[in-house]
Scaffold this active site. Structure first.
Site, PDB file in Angstrom:
ATOM      1  N   HIS A   1      -7.999  -5.294   0.005  1.00  0.00           N
ATOM      2  CA  HIS A   1      -6.665  -4.696   0.100  1.00  0.00           C
ATOM      3  C   HIS A   1      -5.884  -5.254   1.298  1.00  0.00           C
ATOM      4  O   HIS A   1      -4.671  -5.412   1.241  1.00  0.00           O
ATOM      5  CB  HIS A   1      -6.841  -3.180   0.234  1.00  0.00           C
ATOM      6  CG  HIS A   1      -5.567  -2.407   0.238  1.00  0.00           C
ATOM      7  ND1 HIS A   1      -4.623  -2.511  -0.762  1.00  0.00           N
ATOM      8  CD2 HIS A   1      -5.068  -1.499   1.120  1.00  0.00           C
ATOM      9  CE1 HIS A   1      -3.601  -1.698  -0.487  1.00  0.00           C
ATOM     10  NE2 HIS A   1      -3.854  -1.082   0.646  1.00  0.00           N
TER      11      HIS A   1
ATOM     12  N   SER B   1       0.834  -1.194   0.000  1.00  0.00           N
ATOM     13  CA  SER B   1       0.000   0.000   0.000  1.00  0.00           C
ATOM     14  C   SER B   1       0.875   1.253   0.000  1.00  0.00           C
ATOM     15  O   SER B   1       1.672   1.430  -0.909  1.00  0.00           O
ATOM     16  CB  SER B   1      -0.950  -0.059   1.207  1.00  0.00           C
ATOM     17  OG  SER B   1      -1.978   0.867   1.077  1.00  0.00           O
TER      18      SER B   1
ATOM     19  N   ASP C   1      -8.480  -6.994  -4.402  1.00  0.00           N
ATOM     20  CA  ASP C   1      -8.156  -5.656  -3.899  1.00  0.00           C
ATOM     21  C   ASP C   1      -8.754  -4.621  -4.850  1.00  0.00           C
ATOM     22  O   ASP C   1      -8.304  -4.474  -5.980  1.00  0.00           O
ATOM     23  CB  ASP C   1      -6.627  -5.522  -3.837  1.00  0.00           C
ATOM     24  CG  ASP C   1      -6.164  -4.183  -3.267  1.00  0.00           C
ATOM     25  OD1 ASP C   1      -6.994  -3.274  -3.077  1.00  0.00           O
ATOM     26  OD2 ASP C   1      -4.952  -4.055  -3.002  1.00  0.00           O
TER      27      ASP C   1
ATOM     28  N   ARG D   1     -11.627   6.401  10.235  1.00  0.00           N
ATOM     29  CA  ARG D   1     -11.106   5.036  10.244  1.00  0.00           C
ATOM     30  C   ARG D   1     -12.164   4.034   9.787  1.00  0.00           C
ATOM     31  O   ARG D   1     -11.862   3.094   9.046  1.00  0.00           O
ATOM     32  CB  ARG D   1     -10.622   4.687  11.656  1.00  0.00           C
ATOM     33  CG  ARG D   1     -10.178   3.269  11.838  1.00  0.00           C
ATOM     34  CD  ARG D   1      -9.009   2.916  10.949  1.00  0.00           C
ATOM     35  NE  ARG D   1      -8.428   1.630  11.320  1.00  0.00           N
ATOM     36  CZ  ARG D   1      -7.415   1.063  10.686  1.00  0.00           C
ATOM     37  NH1 ARG D   1      -6.873   1.673   9.650  1.00  0.00           N
ATOM     38  NH2 ARG D   1      -6.933  -0.082  11.078  1.00  0.00           N
TER      39      ARG D   1
END
Lengths: 402, 221
Positions: A372, A168, A339, A238
């Site tokens: 992901h 990432s 992903d 979040r």
């Protein structure tokens, strides 16, 4: 000379900013003599960089691996995290006999510049004002993070990395390392990454940032002076982001429409569903370990990432030297089929550019429906590829087996 | 692709004292044509047996393209530089003269568009090595002529509905196509059913007795 685990060297140069958080691990003050230039035009220094190491640097200093962490990761890549008490984020991958074998490699992982786990970031005290930097902290980029890591390597006496890897945002750093310091990187492993942050990903980040800024307890970024924290805003950021790390099949498998601690719908806005309860938990657990302003800065660094921006979008040119020859760095790109945040086509675009530059590149897409987050999870095919790549490259590099 | 189990390939062996993987007999004459220390691209490299052999025996700087996940994973896990990709779509990315030699072994007959693939081979590589099952082989002709069924032979073991081979050709078909797209055939080998390899001009006799053909190609001057 064999370089083993360095001693805590915090305090060698006490001129650096004081720490808001001082977790265990190592830290060093960098850019003490000369501030480090930043992409925004400002310069920073001295600043503190917090890091951890595993394994032993060999006599030739040829077996160092730099692991770059993702947006909300940190330097506690394995072992027990000092704040959460949970295993480090890549403890499945890093350790003796594991794919990143600490019996063979010297593993370094540093908290990124602008972070909140010991490296200087917006929560730290600005020596000029005596208050937390807040939004006075300069906007940093992936390239700045990498420049700071290069100073750490200088401090550790490591000229050249055997490998730089990360997932990432860590993949962005690994790519930036290969582009900015090709002579200091033998091989690079960008996992679940992209050559630039997509419009969709920028949009998703903006939602998170607006959630933080809409929280009245954010106080225009000056919450430290108010003795306050925008916990709700950060938790919502979040929660929204966490959904993007998963996938519809993974959520369905884990939660379905199951109810939380009840037999029937509550006809209210409590967390009726398990998935709601899970997300709320993810949000509230996150605010215990993360700073809201650091979240703004690091998401911004990802948004600004565009490897080919300085070459008018010509990605293959990024991987060619001044003489037109392809980069000497050996690449292994890995993506995950499920992903959707950093989909396979992003990795494939980098592979195409590397092929056009006649670079040495491997690429595989791992079958996974875990979204992901797959790069952080137990994925045996991923582990086998990573271990095999590092093993094969170590042989080329002449690094002795464990 | 369910490749036959090859000893020492399923798990990455330790770097020191790694056994030499045995390679398919039809790959040996291909390997023999590759100069030591050269840069090679193997298109359709399967589990990397040829690339591994070339690295160990000739210190060849090899790269591979393979369509199957399983093959790519096996290659990377044995330390080879291989990308998951497709001969039909991914060759266009490579710059001209990027390799000394591009190998297309037993893959030409599976690609969607053999003509552009052949052109890319001799563009990317200064030379190319192509091997394919010869549909002019007498047993293939006999199977079709006498039984009236699509041939199933040792060289073409799959039934018509299972075969990945969508563009089968004879040696003479290949020679005609090469001339048409401006490719010269520098060397011509046939592999007999016994496994014996012989250098033969790509004419009627080779077309009758060769179960496989192996050609070394370059751009026609």
């Amino acid at each position: 000379m064999v370089f083993s685990q360095p001693q805590q060297d915090e305090g060698e140069a006490p001129a650096g900013p004081s720490r808001a958080v001082a977790p265990s691990g190592l830290s060093v003050t960098l850019a003490a003599d000369r501030p480090m230039p930043l992409d925004c035009g400002a310069a920073i220094g001295p600043f503190v960089m917090a890091y951890t190491t595993r394994g032993t640097l060999n006599a030739a200093r040829s077996n160092a691996i730099l692991i770059c962490h993702a947006l909300t990761g940190d330097q506690f890549v394995d072992g027990v995290h000092p704040i959460t008490g949970k295993p480090g984020w890549w403890s499945l991958l890093v350790g003796p006999g594991r794919p990143i074998d600490t019996d063979r490699f010297f593993v370094i992982c540093a908290n990124v510049l602008g972070g909140c786990m010991g490296t200087t970031g917006p929560a730290d005290i600005d020596p000029a004002t005596g208050c937390a930097y807040g939004l006075d902290f300069p906007v940093i980029t992936i390239s700045d993070m990498v420049r700071a890591q290069a100073l750490l390597l200088d401090h550790l006496g490591i000229d050249s990395l055997f490998a730089v890897l990360g997932g990432s945002m860590g993949a962005m750093q690994a790519l930036q390392w290969a582009v900015d310091y090709p002579e200091r990187v033998f091989c690079a492993v960008p996992i679940a990454g992209a050559a630039r942050h997509s419009a969709q990903n920028i949009a998703l980040h903006e939602v998170g940032r607006r959630a933080i800024m809409a929280d009245p307890r954010w106080h225009d970024g000056r919450y430290a002076e108010h003795g306050d924290r925008p916990l709700d805003g950060l938790a919502v950021a979040r929660m929204a982001a966490h959904i993007t790390y998963l996938s519809e099949p993974a959520l369905h498998r884990k939660f379905g429409r199951n109810l939380q601690d009840r037999q029937r719908l509550g006809f209210s806005f409590d967390a009726d569903f398990q998935v709601e309860s899970y997300l709320r938990h993810q949000g509230s657990a996150f605010v215990d370990r993360f700073d809201a302003n650091a979240y703004l800065y690091i998401t911004r660094a990802m948004d600004y990432f565009d490897l080919a921006a300085t070459r008018d979008g010509d990605l293959p040119a990024v991987f060619r030297g001044a003489d037109g020859a392809g980069t000497p760095v050996r690449f292994c790109l890995i993506s995950f089929s499920g992903d959707w945040l950093f989909p396979t086509r992003e990795s494939r675009a980098i592979v195409h550019a590397l092929n056009m530059a006649a670079a040495n590149v491997s690429f595989v897409e791992i079958d996974s429906d875990k979204g992901h987050d797959a790069f952080l999870l137990e994925e045996p095919a991923f582990f086998a590829v990573l271990a095999g790549f590092l093993d094969g490259q170590a042989e080329h590099r002449g690094i002795a087996g464990p | 692709m369910t490749a036959a189990a090859v000893p020492g390939v399923d798990a990455p062996a330790p770097a020191a004292g790694r056994r030499l993987a045995s390679i398919r007999p039809d790959l040996l004459p291909v390997a023999a044509m590759v100069p030591a220390g050269s840069r090679v691209l193997d298109v359709g490299c399967d589990r990397g047996d040829l690339l591994d052999h070339l690295w160990r025996e000739k210190r060849v700087d090899g790269r591979g393209i393979e369509i199957s996940h399983e093959g790519v994973r096996a290659c990377i896990a044995r330390g080879l530089s291989v990308i998951q990709g497709d001969a039909d779509t991914d060759l266009a990315d490579f710059p001209s003269d990027a390799f000394d030699c591009v190998i297309l072994s037993q893959t030409l007959q599976t690609v969607t568009a053999p003509r552009p693939v052949l052109r890319h081979l001799v563009r990317i590589g200064r030379t190319a090595i192509v091997s394919f099952p010869n549909f002019g082989y007498w047993r293939v002709r006999a199977a079709l002529a006498l039984k009236g069924r699509m041939p199933v032979t040792s060289g073409l073991p799959a039934t018509w509905y299972d075969t990945p081979n969508i563009h089968l050709c004879t040696i003479r078909d290949f020679v005609a196509l090469a001339a048409e797209v401006g490719i010269s055939i520098d060397r011509s080998l046939i592999v007999r059913r016994s496994g014996r390899v012989a250098e033969r001009p790509p004419g009627a006799w080779a077309n009758l007795v060769g179960e496989y053909a192996i050609f070394r190609l370059s751009r026609a001057a």
